[in-house]
Design a protein around this motif. Structure first.
Motif, PDB file in Angstrom:
ATOM      1  N   LEU A   1       0.827  -1.211   0.000  1.00 31.50           N
ATOM      2  CA  LEU A   1       0.000   0.000   0.000  1.00 31.50           C
ATOM      3  C   LEU A   1       0.859   1.258   0.000  1.00 31.50           C
ATOM      4  O   LEU A   1       0.612   2.202  -0.759  1.00 31.50           O
ATOM      5  N   LEU A   2       1.895   1.265   0.844  1.00 32.38           N
ATOM      6  CA  LEU A   2       2.756   2.441   0.936  1.00 32.38           C
ATOM      7  C   LEU A   2       3.472   2.706  -0.379  1.00 32.38           C
ATOM      8  O   LEU A   2       3.573   3.860  -0.824  1.00 32.38           O
ATOM      9  N   TYR A   3       3.949   1.645  -1.015  1.00 33.75           N
ATOM     10  CA  TYR A   3       4.644   1.812  -2.297  1.00 33.75           C
ATOM     11  C   TYR A   3       3.724   2.429  -3.340  1.00 33.75           C
ATOM     12  O   TYR A   3       4.103   3.341  -4.078  1.00 33.75           O
ATOM     13  N   ARG A   4       2.463   1.960  -3.399  1.00 38.31           N
ATOM     14  CA  ARG A   4       1.546   2.487  -4.395  1.00 38.31           C
ATOM     15  C   ARG A   4       1.148   3.927  -4.081  1.00 38.31           C
ATOM     16  O   ARG A   4       0.992   4.749  -4.981  1.00 38.31           O
ATOM     17  N   LEU A   5       0.994   4.254  -2.804  1.00 35.23           N
ATOM     18  CA  LEU A   5       0.671   5.629  -2.436  1.00 35.23           C
ATOM     19  C   LEU A   5       1.815   6.578  -2.808  1.00 35.23           C
ATOM     20  O   LEU A   5       1.583   7.715  -3.228  1.00 35.23           O
ATOM     21  N   ILE A   6       3.052   6.107  -2.651  1.00 33.15           N
ATOM     22  CA  ILE A   6       4.205   6.910  -3.062  1.00 33.15           C
ATOM     23  C   ILE A   6       4.149   7.166  -4.565  1.00 33.15           C
ATOM     24  O   ILE A   6       4.410   8.277  -5.037  1.00 33.15           O
ATOM     25  N   GLN A   7       3.783   6.132  -5.330  1.00 33.79           N
ATOM     26  CA  GLN A   7       3.649   6.311  -6.775  1.00 33.79           C
ATOM     27  C   GLN A   7       2.562   7.321  -7.113  1.00 33.79           C
ATOM     28  O   GLN A   7       2.715   8.140  -8.028  1.00 33.79           O
ATOM     29  N   LEU A   8       1.450   7.263  -6.367  1.00 33.90           N
ATOM     30  CA  LEU A   8       0.337   8.171  -6.643  1.00 33.90           C
ATOM     31  C   LEU A   8       0.718   9.633  -6.406  1.00 33.90           C
ATOM     32  O   LEU A   8       0.175  10.533  -7.035  1.00 33.90           O
ATOM     33  N   THR A   9       1.642   9.877  -5.482  1.00 30.77           N
ATOM     34  CA  THR A   9       2.041  11.257  -5.207  1.00 30.77           C
ATOM     35  C   THR A   9       2.901  11.833  -6.320  1.00 30.77           C
ATOM     36  O   THR A   9       3.044  13.057  -6.427  1.00 30.77           O
ATOM     37  N   GLY A  10       3.494  10.961  -7.153  1.00 33.14           N
ATOM     38  CA  GLY A  10       4.364  11.437  -8.219  1.00 33.14           C
ATOM     39  C   GLY A  10       5.750  11.814  -7.735  1.00 33.14           C
ATOM     40  O   GLY A  10       6.541  12.378  -8.482  1.00 33.14           O
ATOM     41  N   ILE A  11       6.078  11.481  -6.491  1.00 32.32           N
ATOM     42  CA  ILE A  11       7.359  11.899  -5.913  1.00 32.32           C
ATOM     43  C   ILE A  11       8.540  11.187  -6.564  1.00 32.32           C
ATOM     44  O   ILE A  11       9.682  11.633  -6.471  1.00 32.32           O
ATOM     45  N   HIS A  12       8.269  10.060  -7.244  1.00 29.54           N
ATOM     46  CA  HIS A  12       9.353   9.307  -7.888  1.00 29.54           C
ATOM     47  C   HIS A  12       9.792   9.958  -9.194  1.00 29.54           C
ATOM     48  O   HIS A  12      10.783   9.546  -9.787  1.00 29.54           O
ATOM     49  N   GLU A  13       9.043  10.981  -9.646  1.00 29.49           N
ATOM     50  CA  GLU A  13       9.410  11.694 -10.861  1.00 29.49           C
ATOM     51  C   GLU A  13      10.129  12.999 -10.504  1.00 29.49           C
ATOM     52  O   GLU A  13       9.979  13.508  -9.396  1.00 29.49           O
ATOM     53  N   GLN A  14      10.877  13.536 -11.461  1.00 35.67           N
ATOM     54  CA  GLN A  14      11.491  14.844 -11.253  1.00 35.67           C
ATOM     55  C   GLN A  14      10.384  15.890 -11.241  1.00 35.67           C
ATOM     56  O   GLN A  14       9.700  16.092 -12.251  1.00 35.67           O
ATOM     57  N   SER A  15      10.203  16.541 -10.114  1.00 34.84           N
ATOM     58  CA  SER A  15       9.068  17.454  -9.977  1.00 34.84           C
ATOM     59  C   SER A  15       9.267  18.357  -8.771  1.00 34.84           C
ATOM     60  O   SER A  15      10.217  18.198  -8.006  1.00 34.84           O
ATOM     61  N   SER A  16       8.344  19.295  -8.617  1.00 32.36           N
ATOM     62  CA  SER A  16       8.342  20.203  -7.470  1.00 32.36           C
ATOM     63  C   SER A  16       6.968  20.170  -6.824  1.00 32.36           C
ATOM     64  O   SER A  16       5.956  19.934  -7.492  1.00 32.36           O
ATOM     65  N   GLN A  17       6.926  20.427  -5.533  1.00 33.43           N
ATOM     66  CA  GLN A  17       5.657  20.431  -4.805  1.00 33.43           C
ATOM     67  C   GLN A  17       5.260  21.851  -4.420  1.00 33.43           C
ATOM     68  O   GLN A  17       6.090  22.632  -3.953  1.00 33.43           O
ATOM     69  N   ILE A  18       3.994  22.166  -4.646  1.00 30.30           N
ATOM     70  CA  ILE A  18       3.438  23.460  -4.261  1.00 30.30           C
ATOM     71  C   ILE A  18       2.192  23.202  -3.418  1.00 30.30           C
ATOM     72  O   ILE A  18       1.368  22.347  -3.760  1.00 30.30           O
ATOM     73  N   GLU A  19       2.043  23.943  -2.318  1.00 26.61           N
ATOM     74  CA  GLU A  19       0.849  23.840  -1.485  1.00 26.61           C
ATOM     75  C   GLU A  19       0.162  25.201  -1.450  1.00 26.61           C
ATOM     76  O   GLU A  19       0.783  26.212  -1.097  1.00 26.61           O
ATOM     77  N   VAL A  20      -1.110  25.202  -1.829  1.00 24.21           N
ATOM     78  CA  VAL A  20      -1.864  26.444  -1.943  1.00 24.21           C
ATOM     79  C   VAL A  20      -3.075  26.386  -1.014  1.00 24.21           C
ATOM     80  O   VAL A  20      -3.853  25.434  -1.063  1.00 24.21           O
ATOM     81  N   LYS A  21      -3.232  27.421  -0.173  1.00 20.45           N
ATOM     82  CA  LYS A  21      -4.421  27.506   0.682  1.00 20.45           C
ATOM     83  C   LYS A  21      -5.519  28.217  -0.080  1.00 20.45           C
ATOM     84  O   LYS A  21      -5.313  29.320  -0.599  1.00 20.45           O
ATOM     85  N   VAL A  22      -6.697  27.579  -0.144  1.00 17.42           N
ATOM     86  CA  VAL A  22      -7.800  28.130  -0.939  1.00 17.42           C
ATOM     87  C   VAL A  22      -9.101  28.041  -0.145  1.00 17.42           C
ATOM     88  O   VAL A  22      -9.228  27.227   0.773  1.00 17.42           O
ATOM     89  N   PRO A  23     -10.080  28.862  -0.507  1.00 14.04           N
ATOM     90  CA  PRO A  23     -11.401  28.720   0.115  1.00 14.04           C
ATOM     91  C   PRO A  23     -12.075  27.438  -0.371  1.00 14.04           C
ATOM     92  O   PRO A  23     -11.861  27.000  -1.504  1.00 14.04           O
ATOM     93  N   ASN A  24     -12.868  26.841   0.501  1.00 15.70           N
ATOM     94  CA  ASN A  24     -13.559  25.605   0.164  1.00 15.70           C
ATOM     95  C   ASN A  24     -14.847  25.931  -0.587  1.00 15.70           C
ATOM     96  O   ASN A  24     -15.931  26.017  -0.013  1.00 15.70           O
ATOM     97  N   LYS A  25     -14.703  26.155  -1.899  1.00 17.27           N
ATOM     98  CA  LYS A  25     -15.878  26.472  -2.699  1.00 17.27           C
ATOM     99  C   LYS A  25     -15.709  25.928  -4.111  1.00 17.27           C
ATOM    100  O   LYS A  25     -14.590  25.615  -4.551  1.00 17.27           O
ATOM    101  N   VAL A  26     -16.834  25.824  -4.805  1.00 19.54           N
ATOM    102  CA  VAL A  26     -16.856  25.248  -6.146  1.00 19.54           C
ATOM    103  C   VAL A  26     -16.023  26.100  -7.110  1.00 19.54           C
ATOM    104  O   VAL A  26     -16.092  27.334  -7.090  1.00 19.54           O
ATOM    105  N   GLY A  27     -15.229  25.423  -7.945  1.00 22.80           N
ATOM    106  CA  GLY A  27     -14.502  26.108  -9.003  1.00 22.80           C
ATOM    107  C   GLY A  27     -13.075  26.480  -8.683  1.00 22.80           C
ATOM    108  O   GLY A  27     -12.335  26.883  -9.587  1.00 22.80           O
ATOM    109  N   VAL A  28     -12.670  26.343  -7.425  1.00 25.08           N
ATOM    110  CA  VAL A  28     -11.313  26.758  -7.058  1.00 25.08           C
ATOM    111  C   VAL A  28     -10.268  25.860  -7.705  1.00 25.08           C
ATOM    112  O   VAL A  28      -9.276  26.350  -8.272  1.00 25.08           O
ATOM    113  N   LEU A  29     -10.455  24.559  -7.628  1.00 25.39           N
ATOM    114  CA  LEU A  29      -9.451  23.642  -8.171  1.00 25.39           C
ATOM    115  C   LEU A  29      -9.225  23.843  -9.670  1.00 25.39           C
ATOM    116  O   LEU A  29      -8.075  23.970 -10.106  1.00 25.39           O
TER     117      LEU A  29
END
Length: 215
Positions: A123-151
């Motif tokens: 399970l842990l291995y597959r969750l790691i794959q789902l995060t995309g962390i095994h690829e060359q990439s960057s992570q961004i965390e954005v705080k947003v209001p919980n409303k329709v259309g934000v994503l």
């Protein structure tokens, strides 16, 4: 994602009337930690782990100590009844079972027949794959209001810069119903221009929080 996509097969199994010594040999030979215990018609009747054997015979590795326990039947120390899952269950359900029941594996059954097994490691291995962390990439965390259309608004800013998104996760901000954190892993090693643009659109980027960029 479904259980059948991550379960291990074929399986190493053992019968309840086999000796513990045989189970220990299988654990060591196949370098595994759990063995489903099955009946003659391949129905799961128990589960045996290396920990079960250690708990039953804490001095098992000491010469001539507690060797008699190895001649007992597997049924004397196996865990029963056993929590099982179906191949078409979702892996999120497996994670909940592991957490709530404090277990490390679940047999997978179909029509009451054993067809696979899922461990915490699977399970842990597959969750790691789902995060995309095994690829060359960057992570961004954005705080947003919980409303329709934000994503879609946030992802459009990213797509307009021809940047691919490897994964998206969303969770509540400090258990608040009114705000969410969108965690994006994007396929670029330089997220600075994108972070600046998100801030210019009024979004609060909480990671990485780069001093000097637009607020």
């Amino acid at each position: 994602m479904l259980v059948e996509e991550i379960m291990s097969e074929p399986l190493v199994t053992i019968n309840s009337n086999d000796r513990i010594e045989e189970a220990l040999e299988l654990l060591n030979k196949h370098k595994i930690r759990h063995i489903p215990v099955v009946s003659e018609n391949e129905q799961v009747v128990g589960i045996l782990s290396d920990r079960d054997i250690r708990d039953a015979a804490p001095s098992i590795l000491e010469e001539n100590q507690n060797r008699q326990i190895l001649q007992h039947e597997v049924s004397s120390i196996m865990t029963t009844p056993v929590i099982t899952v179906h191949p078409l269950d979702f892996i999120e359900d497996i994670a909940t079972i592991f957490y709530e029941h404090e277990i490390a594996c679940v047999p997978v059954t179909k029509n009451n027949q054993l067809v696979g097994i899922v461990t915490e490691k699977d399970l842990l291995y597959r969750l790691i794959q789902l995060t995309g962390i095994h690829e060359q990439s960057s992570q961004i965390e954005v705080k947003v209001p919980n409303k329709v259309g934000v994503l879609p608004n946030v992802t459009k800013i990213i797509s307009d810069r021809n940047t691919n998104i490897s994964s998206v996760f969303i969770y509540p901000y400090q258990d608040s119903y009114h705000e969410k954190i969108i965690v994006l892993r994007i396929q670029t090693m330089n997220p600075m221009p994108l972070i600046d643009e998100l801030k210019q659109h009024g979004y609060e980027v909480i990671w990485p929080n780069i001093p000097g960029l637009s607020k």
